[in-house]
Design an enzyme around this catalytic site. Structure first.
Site, mmCIF file in Angstrom:
data_model
loop_
_atom_site.group_PDB
_atom_site.id
_atom_site.type_symbol
_atom_site.label_atom_id
_atom_site.label_comp_id
_atom_site.label_asym_id
_atom_site.label_seq_id
_atom_site.Cartn_x
_atom_site.Cartn_y
_atom_site.Cartn_z
ATOM 1 C CB SER A 126 -1.095 -0.542 1.240
ATOM 2 O OG SER A 126 -1.895 1.214 1.604
ATOM 3 C CE1 TYR A 151 -3.887 -2.785 5.441
ATOM 4 C CE2 TYR A 151 -3.163 -0.304 5.631
ATOM 5 C CZ TYR A 151 -3.953 -1.328 4.780
ATOM 6 O OH TYR A 151 -3.326 -1.674 2.735
ATOM 7 C CE LYS A 155 -1.696 -4.633 3.440
ATOM 8 N NZ LYS A 155 -1.806 -5.608 2.553
HETATM 9 C C1 UD1 Z 1 -7.051 4.244 3.959
HETATM 10 C C2 UD1 Z 1 -6.094 4.117 4.550
HETATM 11 C C3 UD1 Z 1 -4.948 2.825 3.598
HETATM 12 C C4 UD1 Z 1 -4.997 2.260 3.001
HETATM 13 C C5 UD1 Z 1 -6.684 2.119 2.289
HETATM 14 C C6 UD1 Z 1 -7.701 0.531 2.328
HETATM 15 C C7 UD1 Z 1 -6.592 5.552 5.827
HETATM 16 C C8 UD1 Z 1 -5.905 6.882 7.069
HETATM 17 N N1 UD1 Z 1 -5.770 5.166 5.168
HETATM 18 O O1 UD1 Z 1 -6.687 4.990 2.812
HETATM 19 O O2 UD1 Z 1 -3.207 2.784 5.107
HETATM 20 O O3 UD1 Z 1 -4.261 1.222 2.297
HETATM 21 O O4 UD1 Z 1 -7.304 3.213 3.242
HETATM 22 O O5 UD1 Z 1 -8.481 1.178 0.995
HETATM 23 O O6 UD1 Z 1 -7.175 4.818 6.478
HETATM 24 N N2 UD1 Z 1 -13.069 10.413 3.196
HETATM 25 C C9 UD1 Z 1 -14.500 10.935 3.764
HETATM 26 N N3 UD1 Z 1 -15.220 10.375 3.943
HETATM 27 C C10 UD1 Z 1 -15.050 9.066 3.983
HETATM 28 C C11 UD1 Z 1 -14.332 8.910 3.763
HETATM 29 C C12 UD1 Z 1 -13.656 8.666 3.197
HETATM 30 O O7 UD1 Z 1 -14.719 12.295 3.548
HETATM 31 O O8 UD1 Z 1 -16.603 8.544 4.943
HETATM 32 C C13 UD1 Z 1 -11.797 11.014 2.738
HETATM 33 C C14 UD1 Z 1 -11.007 10.932 3.126
HETATM 34 O O9 UD1 Z 1 -10.483 12.020 4.460
HETATM 35 C C15 UD1 Z 1 -9.879 10.733 2.630
HETATM 36 C C16 UD1 Z 1 -10.198 9.843 1.704
HETATM 37 O O10 UD1 Z 1 -11.919 9.602 1.589
HETATM 38 O O11 UD1 Z 1 -9.241 11.806 2.230
HETATM 39 C C17 UD1 Z 1 -10.294 8.617 1.135
HETATM 40 O O12 UD1 Z 1 -10.760 7.940 1.942
HETATM 41 P P1 UD1 Z 1 -10.383 6.097 2.141
HETATM 42 O O13 UD1 Z 1 -10.875 5.257 0.850
HETATM 43 O O14 UD1 Z 1 -10.300 5.725 3.347
HETATM 44 O O15 UD1 Z 1 -8.681 6.039 2.061
HETATM 45 P P2 UD1 Z 1 -7.455 6.495 2.853
HETATM 46 O O16 UD1 Z 1 -7.736 7.164 4.129
HETATM 47 O O17 UD1 Z 1 -6.818 6.992 1.144
#
Ligand code: UD1
Length: 337
Positions: A126, A151, A155
């Site tokens: 990741s 997590y 990795k």
């Molecule tokens: C997350 C993990 C990453 C992991 C990946 C697996 C964290 C910090 N990182 O990535 O280590 O490999 O998932 O799939 O948790 N968001 C919203 N509202 C929501 C959900 C998400 O605004 O309800 C935003 C988050 O703030 C982020 C973006 O959407 O900016 C993507 O979020 P997400 O899909 O959870 O992925 P990551 O956080 O990038």
């Protein structure tokens, strides 16, 4: 027939990779204990590839059961290892469960590979290993950061374990794939993501909200140092991602001497959370209630890939865009009704 063991092959990325391996003429053998997946994924795979893939309901951490799989199904041409826990928040609450499962299962696998003389492995890693990179887009030479969750640390440990094993045994051929943000579903809508409980990830939360299963989406922060204030990520279509595993395996077959290489898998393009929300609405016409809330702990402001190395060395690049991925994610969600 070149048999490829796919651990976690009934999972989200695993199932799409099984489909692409079959399309490329490999014979995938799935090992999955279905603790974070469902039997119907196997039906979905069958409907795409036109036959049932070989499946063993086995915990990858169970050495005896895995030995039986190697003994009865082998010899394997290679292994693609997905089986792992992946929820960041859960890993903070239950670190030992993450260390035991994610690291333990790779140890089991590598011991069995040695015993049965299997030399090729592709690992699911990741971009979390980069934390907030100093330079964007981030390439593979960027330093690993202190992991911000157990997590993420599993990795990093799995990557290092494979580097060490490759160093100790120069006949081992290893590819470490650092995924950015996989989204979307197979265009047939026969397989896709099946989140357990409330989704943590953005796109499944969006599709479930638009389907009326969740009240509204919260955008986690709009006060980041980005053009619209929301976080930026590199969203990559899961089918593109799956195809990279096939390319990686093919590359390992021809690479002499064997090697251990790491590749970023992303589109090279960053999209903000608000852009994803607006694109989803524009592409699907669905209603998506959302509001802006506070930042989520542990989130980095922006990360997107320099995927030049995968293009130059593996001959792989992402072909599908955000719009297509969001349409496919929505078609999959609608089919779940
Ligand atoms: C997350 C993990 C990453 C992991 C990946 C697996 C964290 C910090 N990182 O990535 O280590 O490999 O998932 O799939 O948790 N968001 C919203 N509202 C929501 C959900 C998400 O605004 O309800 C935003 C988050 O703030 C982020 C973006 O959407 O900016 C993507 O979020 P997400 O899909 O959870 O992925 P990551 O956080 O990038």
């Amino acid at each position: 027939m070149r048999k490829v063991l796919v651990t976690g092959g009934a999972g989200y990325i695993g199932s799409h990779t099984v489909v692409e391996l079959a399309a490329a003429g490999y014979e995938p053998v799935i090992v999955d204990d279905l603790r974070n997946s469902e039997e119907r994924v196997l039906d979905g795979i069958a409907s795409i590839i036109g036959r049932r893939a070989t499946f063993h309901r086995v915990d990858c951490n169970d050495g005896d059961a895995m030995e039986k799989v190697f003994a009865t199904e082998g010899p394997f041409h290679g292994v693609v290892h997905f089986a792992a826990y992946k929820a960041v928040g859960e890993s903070v609450a239950q670190p030992l469960m993450y260390y035991a499962n994610n690291i333990g299962s790779l140890i089991v696998l590598l011991r069995l590979m040695r015993r049965h003389d299997v030399k090729r492995i592709v690992l699911s890693s990741s971009c979390t290993v980069y934390g907030q990179p100093e330079k964007l887009p981030v390439d593979e030479s960027a330093p690993d950061r202190r992991a911000n969750s157990p997590y993420g640390f599993t990795k990093m440990v799995c990557e290092q374990m494979l580097r060490d094993v490759a160093q100790a045994d120069p006949t081992m051929a290893v590819v470490l794939l650092r995924y950015f943000n996989p989204i979307g579903a197979h265009p047939s809508a026969a397989i896709g993501e099946l989140p357990l409980g409330v989704p943590n990830n953005l796109v499944p939360f969006i599709t479930q909200t638009a389907a009326g299963l969740r009240e509204k989406l919260t955008v986690y922060g709009d006060d980041y140092d980005t053009p619209d204030g929301s976080c930026i990520r590199d969203y990559i279509h899961v089918v593109d991602l799956a195809q990279a595993h096939v390319k990686a395996l093919g590359w390992l077959e021809h690479r002499q001497p064997p090697t251990c290489e790491v590749f970023n898998l992303g589109t090279g393009h960053g999209s903000s959370v608000l852009e994803v929300v607006k694109t989803f609405i524009a592409e699907t016409g669905a209603k998506l209630p959302y509001s802006v809330g506070p930042r989520r702990e542990g989130d980095v402001a922006a990360v997107y890939a320099d995927a030049t190395k995968a293009h130059e060395v593996l001959g792989w690049e992402a072909k599908l865009d955000l719009r297509q991925a969001l349409r496919d994610a929505w078609r999959w969600q609608e089919g779940l009704k």
